[in-house]
Structures are given as C-alpha cells and as structure tokens.
Design a protein around this motif. Structure first.
Motif, PDB file in Angstrom:
ATOM      1  N   LEU A 103       0.817  -1.218   0.000  1.00 18.84           N
ATOM      2  CA  LEU A 103       0.000   0.000   0.000  1.00 18.84           C
ATOM      3  C   LEU A 103       0.851   1.269   0.000  1.00 18.84           C
ATOM      4  O   LEU A 103       0.395   2.332  -0.435  1.00 18.84           O
ATOM      5  CB  LEU A 103      -0.923   0.011   1.221  1.00 18.84           C
ATOM      6  CG  LEU A 103      -1.962  -1.108   1.298  1.00 18.84           C
ATOM      7  CD1 LEU A 103      -2.708  -1.036   2.619  1.00 18.84           C
ATOM      8  CD2 LEU A 103      -2.928  -1.034   0.126  1.00 18.84           C
ATOM      9  N   VAL A 104       2.088   1.156   0.495  1.00 17.90           N
ATOM     10  CA  VAL A 104       2.941   2.353   0.576  1.00 17.90           C
ATOM     11  C   VAL A 104       4.223   2.214  -0.240  1.00 17.90           C
ATOM     12  O   VAL A 104       4.962   3.188  -0.411  1.00 17.90           O
ATOM     13  CB  VAL A 104       3.293   2.675   2.047  1.00 17.90           C
ATOM     14  CG1 VAL A 104       2.048   3.078   2.819  1.00 17.90           C
ATOM     15  CG2 VAL A 104       3.988   1.509   2.733  1.00 17.90           C
ATOM     16  N   HIS A 141       5.916   4.995  -2.640  1.00 21.88           N
ATOM     17  CA  HIS A 141       5.380   6.324  -2.370  1.00 21.88           C
ATOM     18  C   HIS A 141       6.425   7.186  -1.668  1.00 21.88           C
ATOM     19  O   HIS A 141       7.392   6.695  -1.096  1.00 21.88           O
ATOM     20  CB  HIS A 141       4.114   6.227  -1.516  1.00 21.88           C
ATOM     21  CG  HIS A 141       2.906   5.799  -2.303  1.00 21.88           C
ATOM     22  ND1 HIS A 141       2.074   6.703  -2.930  1.00 21.88           N
ATOM     23  CD2 HIS A 141       2.408   4.570  -2.574  1.00 21.88           C
ATOM     24  CE1 HIS A 141       1.111   6.055  -3.546  1.00 21.88           C
ATOM     25  NE2 HIS A 141       1.286   4.750  -3.359  1.00 21.88           N
ATOM     26  N   THR A 150       6.433  11.494   3.580  1.00 23.36           N
ATOM     27  CA  THR A 150       6.267  12.931   3.823  1.00 23.36           C
ATOM     28  C   THR A 150       6.623  13.335   5.243  1.00 23.36           C
ATOM     29  O   THR A 150       6.948  14.508   5.485  1.00 23.36           O
ATOM     30  CB  THR A 150       4.824  13.363   3.532  1.00 23.36           C
ATOM     31  OG1 THR A 150       3.923  12.602   4.355  1.00 23.36           O
ATOM     32  CG2 THR A 150       4.483  13.139   2.066  1.00 23.36           C
ATOM     33  N   THR A 195       4.505   8.590   7.582  1.00 26.42           N
ATOM     34  CA  THR A 195       3.349   8.979   6.782  1.00 26.42           C
ATOM     35  C   THR A 195       3.774   9.232   5.338  1.00 26.42           C
ATOM     36  O   THR A 195       4.774   9.912   5.087  1.00 26.42           O
ATOM     37  CB  THR A 195       2.678  10.230   7.365  1.00 26.42           C
ATOM     38  OG1 THR A 195       2.248   9.933   8.704  1.00 26.42           O
ATOM     39  CG2 THR A 195       1.467  10.633   6.537  1.00 26.42           C
ATOM     40  N   TYR A 196       2.995   8.679   4.403  1.00 26.44           N
ATOM     41  CA  TYR A 196       3.324   8.735   2.975  1.00 26.44           C
ATOM     42  C   TYR A 196       2.385   9.687   2.242  1.00 26.44           C
ATOM     43  O   TYR A 196       1.356  10.114   2.782  1.00 26.44           O
ATOM     44  CB  TYR A 196       3.273   7.329   2.375  1.00 26.44           C
ATOM     45  CG  TYR A 196       4.418   6.461   2.842  1.00 26.44           C
ATOM     46  CD1 TYR A 196       5.594   6.359   2.102  1.00 26.44           C
ATOM     47  CD2 TYR A 196       4.334   5.778   4.051  1.00 26.44           C
ATOM     48  CE1 TYR A 196       6.655   5.589   2.546  1.00 26.44           C
ATOM     49  CE2 TYR A 196       5.399   4.993   4.501  1.00 26.44           C
ATOM     50  CZ  TYR A 196       6.553   4.916   3.743  1.00 26.44           C
ATOM     51  OH  TYR A 196       7.610   4.159   4.185  1.00 26.44           O
ATOM     52  N   ASP A 197       2.757   9.988   0.983  1.00 25.57           N
ATOM     53  CA  ASP A 197       2.017  10.987   0.217  1.00 25.57           C
ATOM     54  C   ASP A 197       0.619  10.540  -0.186  1.00 25.57           C
ATOM     55  O   ASP A 197      -0.162  11.341  -0.720  1.00 25.57           O
ATOM     56  CB  ASP A 197       2.816  11.423  -1.017  1.00 25.57           C
ATOM     57  CG  ASP A 197       3.109  10.281  -1.981  1.00 25.57           C
ATOM     58  OD1 ASP A 197       2.720   9.119  -1.695  1.00 25.57           O
ATOM     59  OD2 ASP A 197       3.746  10.530  -3.019  1.00 25.57           O
ATOM     60  N   ASN A 198       0.269   9.290   0.044  1.00 27.84           N
ATOM     61  CA  ASN A 198      -1.096   8.839  -0.226  1.00 27.84           C
ATOM     62  C   ASN A 198      -1.974   8.907   1.024  1.00 27.84           C
ATOM     63  O   ASN A 198      -3.100   8.416   1.033  1.00 27.84           O
ATOM     64  CB  ASN A 198      -1.101   7.426  -0.813  1.00 27.84           C
ATOM     65  CG  ASN A 198      -0.455   6.404   0.111  1.00 27.84           C
ATOM     66  OD1 ASN A 198       0.029   6.739   1.197  1.00 27.84           O
ATOM     67  ND2 ASN A 198      -0.436   5.151  -0.324  1.00 27.84           N
ATOM     68  N   GLY A 199      -1.431   9.502   2.104  1.00 29.99           N
ATOM     69  CA  GLY A 199      -2.202   9.685   3.326  1.00 29.99           C
ATOM     70  C   GLY A 199      -2.148   8.521   4.294  1.00 29.99           C
ATOM     71  O   GLY A 199      -2.709   8.606   5.397  1.00 29.99           O
ATOM     72  N   LEU A 200      -1.500   7.443   3.902  1.00 32.64           N
ATOM     73  CA  LEU A 200      -1.395   6.275   4.787  1.00 32.64           C
ATOM     74  C   LEU A 200      -0.177   6.402   5.695  1.00 32.64           C
ATOM     75  O   LEU A 200       0.828   7.012   5.336  1.00 32.64           O
ATOM     76  CB  LEU A 200      -1.301   4.999   3.968  1.00 32.64           C
ATOM     77  CG  LEU A 200      -2.509   4.678   3.076  1.00 32.64           C
ATOM     78  CD1 LEU A 200      -2.256   3.408   2.274  1.00 32.64           C
ATOM     79  CD2 LEU A 200      -3.779   4.537   3.921  1.00 32.64           C
TER      80      LEU A 200
END
Length: 265
Positions: A38-39, A42, A45, A57-62
């Motif tokens: 899922l990450v 990515h 961030t 925390t990654y740029d897809n919000g996860l």
C-alpha cells in the motif's frame, strides 16, 4: 523495552534519510507484505514519534505505525543491501540508505482516523513540542495509585519506561509507592522539567544519562555500554548519595528499584 528517546532518535534518522523521496517498502518475512504494497514506492512525507510509537506517513495519506515492544529493532545498512537475514518484518530502501525492522509488537498501515485514535489514548510526550504537562498532572493528582505505576502508564505519560521512572523518582526524592494524589503540583512541575531535559539528552547521545556529575563515580554501570544509574538494576549496591543498599521489588509486573533513605517519602 526501548523508551521514548529511542523512538524520537529513530524518527529523526528516518526523516533525514527517507523524507521527501520515494521509498521501497517490502516485507521479506511476508507478515507485512499486504500492507507494504500500500505504501511501496510512495514518497515519505513525515517521520514522527509519540511516546513509544513511530509514525511514517506517505504521500497517499497512509501511515505505517511501528511499536517496537520488547524485541523490535531497526538495523541500518548502506546500499546495496544484502539479502535479508532472519525474520525481517519490514525493509525500507531509499536513495542511499536502507533499514530492516525485526521483531516489533506492531507494524501496520493505518488510516488517519486510526492514527488519531491511538494518539488520543496517549498522555503527553515530554519530547513533543507543545506537550502539556497539565494533562498528566490532572490524571496523577486525582489518582490514589502509586506514582511509580502512574509514570509507566502510557495513557498518563507517553514515552517513560522503567529506567526513566526509577531514575526520575530518585532524583526528586520521591518514594515510588507514594500515591499520585499526594504529589504536589510543585513536585510534578519540577519532575516534568527534569524529564524533558533528561530525555533530550537521551535523544542527542543515544543513551540515558541520569546521574549528576558529582555522583558519577563508584560502582560501574549495570551494563558495559551503559552510563551509570542511581538505582536502576543496582539492587543491593550502595546508594551513590547516602550509601544505603538499593532495594528491589516488582510493581505491576515490572522491576522497581529505589533507595529507602533518599526516597523515604
């Protein structure tokens, strides 16, 4: 179990090495494989810590949530990384740095509301900017539970473990058995300020330095690579201040160390 300063050191290291670039996230062991996908790839961030919890925390919000527990450990590596050895739960590979995570209590991908729910259960973290010591004081001042137990309750105070608990109480001459509601506001204010400084030293140096310079002599540390402590793991040894043998007992399944003279009240 690693205490809060260790997680903040990890958060800062991972921020320097990974934040702002895509990260390969893998699970050689397989137990984290579905979440890793899922990450994977990515951009990371942010890398942050709250108490004993680490957040990526990654740029897809996860967010990848890691709690090291008793046995969790990150092992860092230059690139290219060698084939995984042992049970690697999560492997992170950046542009010029990699790290393997083994043995954590938790390693999972969470949505923002799930992260917020965990943080809502935690007390203030002395290493976090804006942490409110009054939040912990409200819980402590209303409780008849022993202060030695309250300091280890992550819902009261996040990031404190057995070493900081034992050493903080010694430095302030407080018996670990004293009920929380008998701790004065002035005492708590002094304890919080001291804890903030001690934990900052732990972040900078990577080790807990808790003995004042004038007492940093006599018996060696409890382990070869650790600085001296006042009471932690020194049962039967003379107190560095008064010479009385340090006592040991168990409080809520955790080893407890204190000086019966210096911490008589």
């Amino acid at each position: 179990m690693p205490e809060g300063h260790t997680l903040h050191r990890l958060a800062r290291l991972h921020a320097r090495k990974f934040v702002g670039s895509p990260v390969r996230v893998l699970s050689p062991q397989g137990r984290f494989a579905e979440d890793a996908r899922l990450v994977d790839g990515h951009v990371l961030t942010s890398s942050d810590a709250w108490g004993k919890h680490l957040w990526h925390t990654y740029d897809n919000g996860l967010t990848v949530h890691v709690h090291l527990g008793l046995y969790g450990k990150f092992t860092d590596s230059a690139l290219p990384m060698e084939e995984p050895v042992g049970q690697v739960r999560m492997r992170m590979v950046g542009a010029d740095f990699g790290t393997d995570l083994r043995g954590p209590t938790a390693c999972e991908v969470l949505l923002p509301p799930q992260v917020a729910a965990i943080e809502a259960r935690l007390g203030p973290d002395p290493l976090r900017r804006g942490a409110d010591p009054h939040q912990a004081w409200v819980r402590i001042s209303k409780s008849k539970k022993a202060i030695g137990a309250l300091l280890m309750d992550q819902a009261v105070l996040a990031g404190v473990g057995n070493v900081y608990r034992a050493e903080l109480l010694f430095r302030h001459g407080i018996s670990p058995e004293r009920p929380g509601n008998l701790i004065s506001h002035d005492e708590w204010t002094a304890m919080w300020a001291d804890l903030v400084e001690l934990m900052k030293v732990g972040v900078r140096r990577g080790k807990m330095h808790v003995v004042r310079a004038e007492h940093d002599n006599g018996d060696p540390a409890y382990a070869k690579d650790r600085p001296r402590t006042y009471v932690y793991r020194r049962a039967g040894s003379p107190c560095r201040v008064c010479g009385t043998p340090i006592l040991h007992s168990v409080m809520e399944a955790r080893n407890l160390f204190w000086c019966p003279v210096c911490q008589s009240v």
